[in-house]
Scaffold this active site. Structure first.
Site, mmCIF file in Angstrom:
data_model
loop_
_atom_site.group_PDB
_atom_site.id
_atom_site.type_symbol
_atom_site.label_atom_id
_atom_site.label_comp_id
_atom_site.label_asym_id
_atom_site.label_seq_id
_atom_site.Cartn_x
_atom_site.Cartn_y
_atom_site.Cartn_z
ATOM 1 N N TYR A 159 0.799 -1.090 -0.008
ATOM 2 C CA TYR A 159 0.061 0.005 -0.087
ATOM 3 C C TYR A 159 0.973 1.232 -0.092
ATOM 4 O O TYR A 159 0.552 2.271 -0.715
ATOM 5 C CB TYR A 159 -0.894 -0.045 1.060
ATOM 6 C CG TYR A 159 -2.024 1.116 1.512
ATOM 7 C CD1 TYR A 159 -3.089 0.944 0.603
ATOM 8 C CD2 TYR A 159 -1.852 2.159 2.340
ATOM 9 C CE1 TYR A 159 -4.099 2.155 0.736
ATOM 10 C CE2 TYR A 159 -2.623 3.076 2.341
ATOM 11 C CZ TYR A 159 -3.975 2.999 1.783
ATOM 12 O OH TYR A 159 -4.816 4.114 1.905
ATOM 13 N N LYS A 163 1.201 4.038 -2.889
ATOM 14 C CA LYS A 163 0.483 5.678 -2.693
ATOM 15 C C LYS A 163 1.848 6.512 -2.967
ATOM 16 O O LYS A 163 1.842 7.672 -3.480
ATOM 17 C CB LYS A 163 0.180 5.938 -1.327
ATOM 18 C CG LYS A 163 -0.979 5.035 -0.896
ATOM 19 C CD LYS A 163 -2.365 5.542 -1.908
ATOM 20 C CE LYS A 163 -3.626 5.035 -1.474
ATOM 21 N NZ LYS A 163 -4.531 5.598 -2.341
HETATM 22 P P1 NAI Z 1 -13.434 2.628 0.998
HETATM 23 O O1 NAI Z 1 -12.681 0.854 1.454
HETATM 24 O O2 NAI Z 1 -14.574 2.844 2.093
HETATM 25 O O3 NAI Z 1 -13.665 2.937 -0.246
HETATM 26 C C1 NAI Z 1 -12.877 2.670 -1.338
HETATM 27 C C2 NAI Z 1 -13.517 2.647 -2.682
HETATM 28 O O4 NAI Z 1 -12.924 2.265 -3.740
HETATM 29 C C3 NAI Z 1 -14.796 1.996 -2.722
HETATM 30 O O5 NAI Z 1 -15.823 2.533 -3.218
HETATM 31 C C4 NAI Z 1 -14.562 0.900 -3.451
HETATM 32 O O6 NAI Z 1 -15.546 0.094 -4.077
HETATM 33 C C5 NAI Z 1 -13.609 1.440 -4.617
HETATM 34 N N1 NAI Z 1 -12.596 0.431 -5.185
HETATM 35 C C6 NAI Z 1 -11.860 -0.474 -4.842
HETATM 36 N N2 NAI Z 1 -11.358 -1.205 -5.616
HETATM 37 C C7 NAI Z 1 -11.679 -0.697 -6.784
HETATM 38 C C8 NAI Z 1 -11.500 -1.042 -8.057
HETATM 39 N N3 NAI Z 1 -10.894 -1.952 -8.719
HETATM 40 N N4 NAI Z 1 -11.975 -0.160 -9.091
HETATM 41 C C9 NAI Z 1 -12.734 0.799 -8.671
HETATM 42 N N5 NAI Z 1 -13.098 1.071 -7.434
HETATM 43 C C10 NAI Z 1 -12.566 0.414 -6.529
HETATM 44 O O7 NAI Z 1 -12.037 3.436 1.606
HETATM 45 P P2 NAI Z 1 -11.789 5.030 1.783
HETATM 46 O O8 NAI Z 1 -11.257 5.128 3.233
HETATM 47 O O9 NAI Z 1 -12.983 5.708 1.432
HETATM 48 O O10 NAI Z 1 -10.706 5.214 0.835
HETATM 49 C C11 NAI Z 1 -10.604 6.172 -0.413
HETATM 50 C C12 NAI Z 1 -9.207 6.431 -0.794
HETATM 51 O O11 NAI Z 1 -8.812 7.191 0.543
HETATM 52 C C13 NAI Z 1 -8.444 5.182 -1.195
HETATM 53 O O12 NAI Z 1 -7.532 5.339 -2.086
HETATM 54 C C14 NAI Z 1 -7.621 5.017 0.241
HETATM 55 O O13 NAI Z 1 -6.379 4.518 -0.271
HETATM 56 C C15 NAI Z 1 -7.304 6.538 0.652
HETATM 57 N N6 NAI Z 1 -7.140 6.572 1.913
HETATM 58 C C16 NAI Z 1 -7.997 6.250 3.074
HETATM 59 C C17 NAI Z 1 -7.521 6.438 4.258
HETATM 60 C C18 NAI Z 1 -8.406 6.143 5.623
HETATM 61 O O14 NAI Z 1 -8.013 6.407 6.732
HETATM 62 N N7 NAI Z 1 -9.671 5.747 5.440
HETATM 63 C C19 NAI Z 1 -6.317 7.153 4.574
HETATM 64 C C20 NAI Z 1 -5.485 7.477 3.454
HETATM 65 C C21 NAI Z 1 -6.060 7.288 2.201
#
Ligand code: NAI
Length: 251
Positions: A159, A163
């Site tokens: 991961y 990033k």
């Molecule tokens: P989440 O797991 O709630 O949402 C992730 C989204 O990405 C979902 O809508 C999922 O369906 C979609 N997704 C996953 N694989 C996919 C694919 N192959 N094609 C299209 N869509 C796909 O996670 P969250 O927390 O909302 O994360 C959103 C972004 O923020 C991610 O890039 C994550 O790495 C980043 N992030 C989140 C943090 C946190 O603490 N929640 C911290 C740092 C970064």
């Protein structure tokens, strides 16, 4: 900030940060395309957009299916967006996954899947929309990174690498597309309360909380507000940057 007349795309907008970003861009006036990996995956997001705008943005909000790790899926989605939206002004690469594990035991498959979605996926989507964004003359790319792309993190080699790679990709795009008026930036969230972090143990969460000077976890809305700013005219002279939004955790 006003995004009226702009066409925006948010990947992985079915929940969490992606949903909050889609709602915020719609609230600011943009036509928003939301993607999810399955049919109906963005229904709740479209409902949330309707509620946040008293139904005003409903007719300019669209849902599409896209697996960003799959080239054919990205190409089909891009075709649908440009056919309906007539172009693209704002691209938010938010889709992301984790497959955590200690490095010595990390499988090649888990490495490939995470890099394939978080980094290669962002590459595929950026490439699919580079021309429409250049045509926009004031295009915006916002890639959702993570603080661990800057710091590394034990148990997240795949991961963190994805990033960190996203930062290099974004800076390169910022340089190549600047002449066409396109800006490209990374938003690097810290600990945000979403499904991605919901599974962490209370012990891990309380240890993390102690490291956050602002003494609270972030919300998806905190990230969405930052993305809204980067997409606006107010951020027109800001490119190639990584904006850390982590309550001061990694300062
Ligand atoms: P989440 O797991 O709630 O949402 C992730 C989204 O990405 C979902 O809508 C999922 O369906 C979609 N997704 C996953 N694989 C996919 C694919 N192959 N094609 C299209 N869509 C796909 O996670 P969250 O927390 O909302 O994360 C959103 C972004 O923020 C991610 O890039 C994550 O790495 C980043 N992030 C989140 C943090 C946190 O603490 N929640 C911290 C740092 C970064």
């Amino acid at each position: 900030m006003n995004l009226t007349g702009k066409v925006a795309l948010v990947t992985g907008a079915s929940r969490g940060i992606g949903r909050a970003v889609a709602v915020e861009l719609a609230r600011l006036g943009a036509t928003v395309f939301c993607t999810s990996t399955r049919e109906g995956g963005c229904d709740a997001t479209l409902t949330a957009i309707g509620e946040a705008t008293n139904g005003e943005a409903t007719s300019r909000s669209h849902a599409l299916v896209c697996d960003v790790a799959d080239q054919a899926s990205v190409d089909a989605m891009a075709k649908a967006v440009t056919a309906t939206g007539g172009g693209l002004d704002i691209l938010v690469n938010n889709a992301g996954i984790t497959k955590d594990g200690l490095f010595l035991r990390m499988s090649t498959e888990d490495f490939d899947q995470v890099v394939g979605t978080n980094l290669r996926g962002a590459f595929l989507v950026c490439r699919a929309f580079a021309r429409p964004l250049a045509k926009s003359k004031a295009g915006r790319i916002v890639n959702i990174g993570s603080v661990v792309g800057l710091t590394g993190n034990a148990g997240q080699a795949n991961y963190a690498a994805s990033k960190a790679g996203l930062i290099g990709l974004t800076k390169s795009l910022a340089q190549e597309l600047a002449g066409r008026g396109v800006t490209a930036n990374v938003v690097a969230p810290g600990f945000i309360e979403t499904d991605m972090t919901a599974g962490l143990s209370e012990d891990v969460k309380s240890a993390m909380l102690k490291q956050i000077p602002l003494a609270r976890f972030g919300s998806a809305g905190d990230i969405a507000k930052t993305v809204g700013f980067l997409c606006s005219d107010a951020a027109g002279y800001l490119t190639g940057q990584t904006l850390v939004v982590d309550g001061g955790m990694t300062m």
